[in-house]
Design an enzyme around this catalytic site. Structure first.
Site, PDB file in Angstrom:
ATOM      1  N   ASP A  94      56.938 -33.837 -74.741  1.00  0.00           N
ATOM      2  CA  ASP A  94      57.754 -33.324 -73.478  1.00  0.00           C
ATOM      3  C   ASP A  94      59.094 -33.094 -73.985  1.00  0.00           C
ATOM      4  O   ASP A  94      59.562 -33.902 -74.727  1.00  0.00           O
ATOM      5  CB  ASP A  94      57.565 -34.092 -72.198  1.00  0.00           C
ATOM      6  CG  ASP A  94      57.939 -33.003 -71.082  1.00  0.00           C
ATOM      7  OD1 ASP A  94      57.965 -31.963 -71.176  1.00  0.00           O
ATOM      8  OD2 ASP A  94      58.248 -33.794 -69.934  1.00  0.00           O
TER       9      ASP A  94
ATOM     10  N   GLY B 269      61.941 -27.706 -74.385  1.00  0.00           N
ATOM     11  CA  GLY B 269      62.789 -26.614 -73.746  1.00  0.00           C
ATOM     12  C   GLY B 269      64.271 -27.363 -73.510  1.00  0.00           C
ATOM     13  O   GLY B 269      65.175 -26.738 -73.713  1.00  0.00           O
TER      14      GLY B 269
ATOM     15  N   SER C  74      48.855 -27.380 -71.039  1.00  0.00           N
ATOM     16  CA  SER C  74      48.091 -27.662 -69.982  1.00  0.00           C
ATOM     17  C   SER C  74      47.633 -26.622 -69.077  1.00  0.00           C
ATOM     18  O   SER C  74      48.012 -25.628 -69.271  1.00  0.00           O
ATOM     19  CB  SER C  74      48.812 -28.617 -69.038  1.00  0.00           C
ATOM     20  OG  SER C  74      49.667 -27.728 -68.159  1.00  0.00           O
TER      21      SER C  74
ATOM     22  N   ASN D  62      50.207 -24.806 -67.747  1.00  0.00           N
ATOM     23  CA  ASN D  62      51.582 -24.245 -68.358  1.00  0.00           C
ATOM     24  C   ASN D  62      51.420 -22.723 -68.440  1.00  0.00           C
ATOM     25  O   ASN D  62      52.226 -22.115 -68.538  1.00  0.00           O
ATOM     26  CB  ASN D  62      51.302 -24.852 -69.882  1.00  0.00           C
ATOM     27  CG  ASN D  62      51.877 -26.247 -70.033  1.00  0.00           C
ATOM     28  OD1 ASN D  62      51.348 -27.150 -70.539  1.00  0.00           O
ATOM     29  ND2 ASN D  62      53.137 -26.451 -69.099  1.00  0.00           N
TER      30      ASN D  62
ATOM     31  N   ARG E 248      54.792 -40.871 -73.432  1.00  0.00           N
ATOM     32  CA  ARG E 248      55.500 -39.542 -73.094  1.00  0.00           C
ATOM     33  C   ARG E 248      56.928 -39.654 -73.373  1.00  0.00           C
ATOM     34  O   ARG E 248      57.621 -40.437 -73.049  1.00  0.00           O
ATOM     35  CB  ARG E 248      55.442 -39.364 -71.398  1.00  0.00           C
ATOM     36  CG  ARG E 248      55.952 -38.099 -71.136  1.00  0.00           C
ATOM     37  CD  ARG E 248      55.683 -37.653 -69.682  1.00  0.00           C
ATOM     38  NE  ARG E 248      55.945 -36.051 -69.486  1.00  0.00           N
ATOM     39  CZ  ARG E 248      55.402 -35.306 -68.336  1.00  0.00           C
ATOM     40  NH1 ARG E 248      54.460 -35.983 -67.663  1.00  0.00           N
ATOM     41  NH2 ARG E 248      55.749 -34.507 -68.376  1.00  0.00           N
TER      42      ARG E 248
ATOM     43  N   ARG F 204      55.687 -39.345 -65.572  1.00  0.00           N
ATOM     44  CA  ARG F 204      54.328 -38.776 -64.780  1.00  0.00           C
ATOM     45  C   ARG F 204      53.335 -38.467 -65.498  1.00  0.00           C
ATOM     46  O   ARG F 204      53.554 -38.271 -66.813  1.00  0.00           O
ATOM     47  CB  ARG F 204      54.713 -37.626 -63.860  1.00  0.00           C
ATOM     48  CG  ARG F 204      55.372 -36.618 -64.493  1.00  0.00           C
ATOM     49  CD  ARG F 204      55.723 -35.199 -63.721  1.00  0.00           C
ATOM     50  NE  ARG F 204      56.431 -34.298 -64.086  1.00  0.00           N
ATOM     51  CZ  ARG F 204      57.796 -34.240 -64.091  1.00  0.00           C
ATOM     52  NH1 ARG F 204      58.507 -35.070 -63.243  1.00  0.00           N
ATOM     53  NH2 ARG F 204      58.610 -33.411 -64.609  1.00  0.00           N
TER      54      ARG F 204
ATOM     55  N   GLU G 101      48.168 -48.517 -71.910  1.00  0.00           N
ATOM     56  CA  GLU G 101      49.588 -48.874 -71.739  1.00  0.00           C
ATOM     57  C   GLU G 101      50.332 -47.750 -71.446  1.00  0.00           C
ATOM     58  O   GLU G 101      50.205 -46.756 -72.680  1.00  0.00           O
ATOM     59  CB  GLU G 101      50.160 -50.088 -72.553  1.00  0.00           C
ATOM     60  CG  GLU G 101      49.385 -51.228 -72.725  1.00  0.00           C
ATOM     61  CD  GLU G 101      49.589 -51.947 -71.484  1.00  0.00           C
ATOM     62  OE1 GLU G 101      50.576 -51.989 -70.947  1.00  0.00           O
ATOM     63  OE2 GLU G 101      48.689 -52.753 -70.995  1.00  0.00           O
TER      64      GLU G 101
HETATM   65  C1  IPE Z   1      53.043 -31.786 -69.591  1.00  0.00           C
HETATM   66  O1  IPE Z   1      54.136 -31.303 -69.762  1.00  0.00           O
HETATM   67  C2  IPE Z   1      52.036 -30.777 -70.717  1.00  0.00           C
HETATM   68  C3  IPE Z   1      52.601 -30.909 -72.029  1.00  0.00           C
HETATM   69  C4  IPE Z   1      53.015 -31.482 -72.584  1.00  0.00           C
HETATM   70  C5  IPE Z   1      51.533 -29.767 -72.747  1.00  0.00           C
HETATM   71  P1  IPE Z   1      54.917 -30.471 -68.766  1.00  0.00           P
HETATM   72  O2  IPE Z   1      56.240 -30.221 -68.905  1.00  0.00           O
HETATM   73  O3  IPE Z   1      54.190 -29.174 -68.362  1.00  0.00           O
HETATM   74  O4  IPE Z   1      54.853 -31.153 -67.275  1.00  0.00           O
HETATM   75  P2  IPE Z   1      55.908 -31.104 -66.040  1.00  0.00           P
HETATM   76  O5  IPE Z   1      55.502 -29.622 -65.273  1.00  0.00           O
HETATM   77  O6  IPE Z   1      57.198 -31.496 -66.344  1.00  0.00           O
HETATM   78  O7  IPE Z   1      54.946 -31.987 -64.840  1.00  0.00           O
HETATM   79  C1  IPE Z   2      56.659 -29.769 -73.801  1.00  0.00           C
HETATM   80  O1  IPE Z   2      57.919 -29.450 -73.535  1.00  0.00           O
HETATM   81  C2  IPE Z   2      55.922 -28.544 -74.395  1.00  0.00           C
HETATM   82  C3  IPE Z   2      54.789 -27.720 -73.515  1.00  0.00           C
HETATM   83  C4  IPE Z   2      54.723 -28.354 -72.278  1.00  0.00           C
HETATM   84  C5  IPE Z   2      54.131 -26.903 -73.951  1.00  0.00           C
HETATM   85  P1  IPE Z   2      58.640 -28.460 -72.411  1.00  0.00           P
HETATM   86  O2  IPE Z   2      58.214 -26.997 -72.754  1.00  0.00           O
HETATM   87  O3  IPE Z   2      57.907 -28.807 -71.166  1.00  0.00           O
HETATM   88  O4  IPE Z   2      59.946 -28.634 -72.396  1.00  0.00           O
HETATM   89  P2  IPE Z   2      61.029 -29.136 -71.153  1.00  0.00           P
HETATM   90  O5  IPE Z   2      60.154 -30.284 -70.432  1.00  0.00           O
HETATM   91  O6  IPE Z   2      60.896 -27.922 -70.192  1.00  0.00           O
HETATM   92  O7  IPE Z   2      62.257 -29.664 -71.541  1.00  0.00           O
HETATM   93 MG    MG Z   3      58.057 -30.436 -70.054  1.00  0.00          MG
END
Ligand code: IPE
Ligand code: IPE
Ligand code: MG
Length: 262
Positions: free
Chosen positions: A31, A34, A76, A79, A202, A208, A221
């Site tokens: 995560d 972005g 996910s 997504n 994570r 979460r 864990e």
């Molecule tokens: C979880 O991350 C899914 C992946 C890492 C592929 P998200 O960024 O989509 O989760 P939320 O929306 O913050 O819960």
């Molecule tokens: C995880 O990074 C990658 C995917 C969920 C595909 P994010 O794209 O969720 O990045 P943030 O959480 O928005 O920073």
């Molecule tokens: Mg994210």
């Protein structure tokens, strides 16, 4: 009474990783791509691009450490809500990733597995994924297990439908349903004895599950680290594993040193 002021240790001292106690199954919610990109005024997809390179480094590091299964949450079932351009970019990543990385996977004896609703992906994404699975099918080392268009609730719904169909067909009695029946109906079934992660990592400070491996994480864990996924180096990965090693896994029992026995 005079107390000498205790010196607080504020150094970022890392717990030492014990290479003889590496967890078998490591699951990662990658995560923060972005946010990492935005922080340096780059478009979000630049974070995904960098994140893909990090997947290569961490795959090699995990394989070298002797991890048996590395499960990476890549996309996910939720997504799809993201802007079309971002989803389009993410769908092209498996092709880019495997195009350049399959030879190294073969060299490292790593086998690719993908769990998720693959048939809902664009045709060229499906092809990239299926080719990588086929090209690495004979490897006997670490399993690199991508969760792609994966969701824990959807997985349970599909599994329950399968079990219900067996019951309706008279092949299974309701009272015969047990943990093993459910294990077998989930997407982690091909991982056999390593289906349940020992540790869930994570990145990016979020705490979460975001619909990841709801059944399988029952006794994992949880290790949350602040680094965004694009910032994760093998040293950071090792730090997360060392944090796991510092935990006391009891599985509902009691720790050995807490026993009343003398
Ligand atoms: C979880 O991350 C899914 C992946 C890492 C592929 P998200 O960024 O989509 O989760 P939320 O929306 O913050 O819960
Ligand atoms: C995880 O990074 C990658 C995917 C969920 C595909 P994010 O794209 O969720 O990045 P943030 O959480 O928005 O920073
Ligand atoms: Mg994210």
């Amino acid at each position: 009474m005079f107390f000498k002021k205790q010196k607080t240790v504020v150094t970022d001292q890392l717990p030492q990783l014990d290479k003889t106690r590496i967890p078998n199954h490591v699951a990662v919610i990658m995560d923060g791509n972005g946010r990492w990109a935005k922080r340096q005024n780059l478009p979000r997809v630049a974070g995904h691009q960098r994140g893909m390179e990090v997947v290569k480094d961490i795959t090699k590091a995990a394989s070298d450490l002797g991890v048996k299964v590395l499960t990476l949450y890549a996309f996910s079932t939720e997504n799809w809500k993201r802007p079309e351009t971002e989803v389009g970019f993410l769908m092209k990543l498996p092709g880019k990733f495997f195009d350049t990385f399959v030879p190294e996977l073969i060299e490292k004896n790593v086998r690719v597995n993908v769990m998720g609703y693959i048939d809902q992906l664009p045709a060229d994404t499906q092809r990239a994924v299926n080719d990588a699975i086929a090209q690495t099918a004979n490897n006997t080392g670490m399993v690199l297990n991508f969760a792609l268009n994966y969701g824990g609730r959807a997985e349970i719904v599909t599994g329950v439908q399968q079990i219900a169909a067996q019951v309706a067909a008279g092949e299974l009695q309701p009272e015969e349903i047990n943990d093993a029946t459910i294990d077998a109906a989930l997407m982690t079934a091909p991982l056999g004895e390593f289906a349940d992660p020992d540790v869930l990592i994570r990145t990016s400070g979020e705490m979460r599950l975001s619909n990841f491996l709801l059944w399988q994480l029952a006794y994992a864990e949880f290790v949350f680290i602040d680094e965004h996924w694009p910032e994760v180096t093998p040293a950071v990965f090792e730090k997360a594993l060392a944090m796991y090693q510092a935990r006391d896994r009891r599985f509902g029992g009691i720790a050995e040193n807490q026993s009343d026995k003398k």
